[in-house]
Scaffold this active site. Sequence first.
Site, PDB file in Angstrom:
ATOM      1  N   HIS A 118      -1.578   1.989  -5.374  1.00  0.00           N
ATOM      2  CA  HIS A 118      -2.582   1.720  -4.336  1.00  0.00           C
ATOM      3  C   HIS A 118      -3.199   0.331  -4.550  1.00  0.00           C
ATOM      4  O   HIS A 118      -3.194  -0.513  -3.649  1.00  0.00           O
ATOM      5  CB  HIS A 118      -3.659   2.814  -4.396  1.00  0.00           C
ATOM      6  CG  HIS A 118      -4.764   2.646  -3.397  1.00  0.00           C
ATOM      7  ND1 HIS A 118      -4.829   3.383  -2.239  1.00  0.00           N
ATOM      8  CD2 HIS A 118      -5.844   1.830  -3.389  1.00  0.00           C
ATOM      9  CE1 HIS A 118      -5.917   3.008  -1.553  1.00  0.00           C
ATOM     10  NE2 HIS A 118      -6.551   2.065  -2.241  1.00  0.00           N
ATOM     11  N   GLU A 119      -3.692   0.108  -5.763  1.00  0.00           N
ATOM     12  CA  GLU A 119      -4.351  -1.179  -6.035  1.00  0.00           C
ATOM     13  C   GLU A 119      -3.350  -2.333  -5.958  1.00  0.00           C
ATOM     14  O   GLU A 119      -3.692  -3.432  -5.533  1.00  0.00           O
ATOM     15  CB  GLU A 119      -5.067  -1.158  -7.392  1.00  0.00           C
ATOM     16  CG  GLU A 119      -6.165  -0.086  -7.524  1.00  0.00           C
ATOM     17  CD  GLU A 119      -7.191  -0.082  -6.394  1.00  0.00           C
ATOM     18  OE1 GLU A 119      -7.398  -1.129  -5.759  1.00  0.00           O
ATOM     19  OE2 GLU A 119      -7.779   0.992  -6.134  1.00  0.00           O
TER      20      GLU A 119
ATOM     21  N   HIS B 215      -3.045  -3.448  -2.447  1.00  0.00           N
ATOM     22  CA  HIS B 215      -4.118  -4.409  -2.138  1.00  0.00           C
ATOM     23  C   HIS B 215      -3.775  -5.763  -2.764  1.00  0.00           C
ATOM     24  O   HIS B 215      -3.973  -6.815  -2.167  1.00  0.00           O
ATOM     25  CB  HIS B 215      -5.446  -3.937  -2.747  1.00  0.00           C
ATOM     26  CG  HIS B 215      -6.122  -2.817  -1.998  1.00  0.00           C
ATOM     27  ND1 HIS B 215      -6.441  -2.914  -0.670  1.00  0.00           N
ATOM     28  CD2 HIS B 215      -6.582  -1.596  -2.406  1.00  0.00           C
ATOM     29  CE1 HIS B 215      -7.057  -1.793  -0.289  1.00  0.00           C
ATOM     30  NE2 HIS B 215      -7.154  -0.966  -1.325  1.00  0.00           N
TER      31      HIS B 215
ATOM     32  N   GLU C 217      -6.698  -1.684   3.532  1.00  0.00           N
ATOM     33  CA  GLU C 217      -6.409  -0.313   3.090  1.00  0.00           C
ATOM     34  C   GLU C 217      -5.030   0.142   3.597  1.00  0.00           C
ATOM     35  O   GLU C 217      -4.378   0.965   2.960  1.00  0.00           O
ATOM     36  CB  GLU C 217      -7.523   0.621   3.585  1.00  0.00           C
ATOM     37  CG  GLU C 217      -7.538   1.996   2.946  1.00  0.00           C
ATOM     38  CD  GLU C 217      -7.920   2.017   1.461  1.00  0.00           C
ATOM     39  OE1 GLU C 217      -8.260   0.958   0.893  1.00  0.00           O
ATOM     40  OE2 GLU C 217      -7.865   3.116   0.872  1.00  0.00           O
TER      41      GLU C 217
END
Length: 534
Positions: free
Chosen positions: A291-292, A295, A328
């Site tokens: 997830h990170e 980003h 996101e």
Amino acid sequence: MTALAAAPATSPSTPSPAPASSAYAELCELLRNTSTLGAVSQLLSWDQETYMPPLGAGTRAEQQAMMAALVHERRTSPRIGELIGACERDDALVGKAGSETAANIREMRRDYDLATKLPGELVAELARVGSQSQEVWKKAREKSDFAMFAPWLEKMMALTRRKAECYGVKAGPDGPGELYDALLNEYEPGMTAKRIEAIFTPLRASLGELIAQVGASKAKVSTKCLQVKVEPADQHEFGHLVIEAMGFDLRAGRLDVTTHPFCSGLSPGDTRLTTRYRDEKFTDALYGTMHEAGHGLYEQGLPKMAQGKRPGLFGQPLSEAISLGIHESQSRMWENFVGRSKHFWKWAHPLIGKHLSRKFEKYGVKDFYAATNTVTPSFIRVEADEGTYNMHVMIRFELERALLAGQLAVKDIPGEWNKRYKDYLGVKVPDDRRGCLQDVHWSFGLIGYFPTYTLGNLYAAQFWETIQEQIPDLNKQISKGKLLPLKEWLNENIHRHGRRYLAADLCKRVTGKELSAEPLLRHLREKAAAVYGV
Ligand code: ZN
């Protein structure tokens, strides 16, 4: 940076050097300086969340307050206003609607007008009360004592309402605006509460049906394969293997450990990712890291750094992310659409046997696919599965909108919260710690932030359908661990534009359609069918 190399240097929409306007050049220079100061402040925050010793907190708060004041002063300096005005009068810069300089100046104006609408005294008060309120929230959550937090939430709501009033309410295409729009506009420019409501209402009904169908299904899904213990050090190493496969450039970034994972795109060539590990259920950390890194790839793909003859655009809107929703969408795409797919597990399954534990070998790809795609209503948003996650977001959106409009009193939050959890997810919230005190956002005045989580899921799903059409063998590539074609597609179609387009325009440009909940629903229904046979 590898991310930038993906964009062809000759592409007509690759940002080009600034025109020979001295006002424009001075403006870009001033904004670069401001962003450099901002990056120092972000580095202080990153350090606070990772390595700072506990007794450093007092002086760190002073350093942060000083930096916030310096950044605000620079962002609102009258010289910036004069220079923007001069650029707006220069036809060579803004004459061609939609050109890069025109888009850059449009966004500079937007930032400047927003920043100068807030009196310095209010910015300082929000920071000061926000930091105190956050400390009280931590204790109140620990004790599950909403009454302890309520007076601070009242204060933060009053300050946040004042901030929204300073920004002002504008009528939009959907009719008269509301205060909530002014706050939402900080995180998701151009979006309104009415538009979100129009998307969320049918989504809620469809998700409710899906959750009920899964609940009624007789299928038993085992999550035993996720209970194998894995050493955090091995998880850390494996996380690096996966993010490198995703194309995250470790010469221009790092992965560290923290309590609340985040990504910080500090400055050109320096993007920090954080994650956290538990011995059991290694997929929590794996998906957190993916997830990170999603980003992080966005941050690395923005044209901040000089590339060939093209100068770096750091400090200019064209080198920044469009909105939190689009940000996101990048993280959720890698976490859910890639990481929780069968194709990903085809690649990752032999690797986890080799790198993490031989015990994984007795399970198959199907076991991991099913175990990482269960749908189980729960109380905690950050631990929620893909099927129920957006319900958590909708509850927060409805409550904060009502709070801001004065239709809901702070003291009534726990009751309303629990009632909605019963209605939407069929769960009985046991206490406020696992109920309305679970998220940090409201304690420092982040109202209007939550909906961007669901917008991110919706954008991700819609982009994903387009990507599947444009890279027909994508799934096959993922199953071989070839993740770079996806990263390069994202670089080319989303990252390199920075803030050139509004989120809604980018969505239309990329997918040919307005944002809709249908792609996400198709994705979730397909998974429910595969895992639960519903
Ligand atoms: Zn995120």
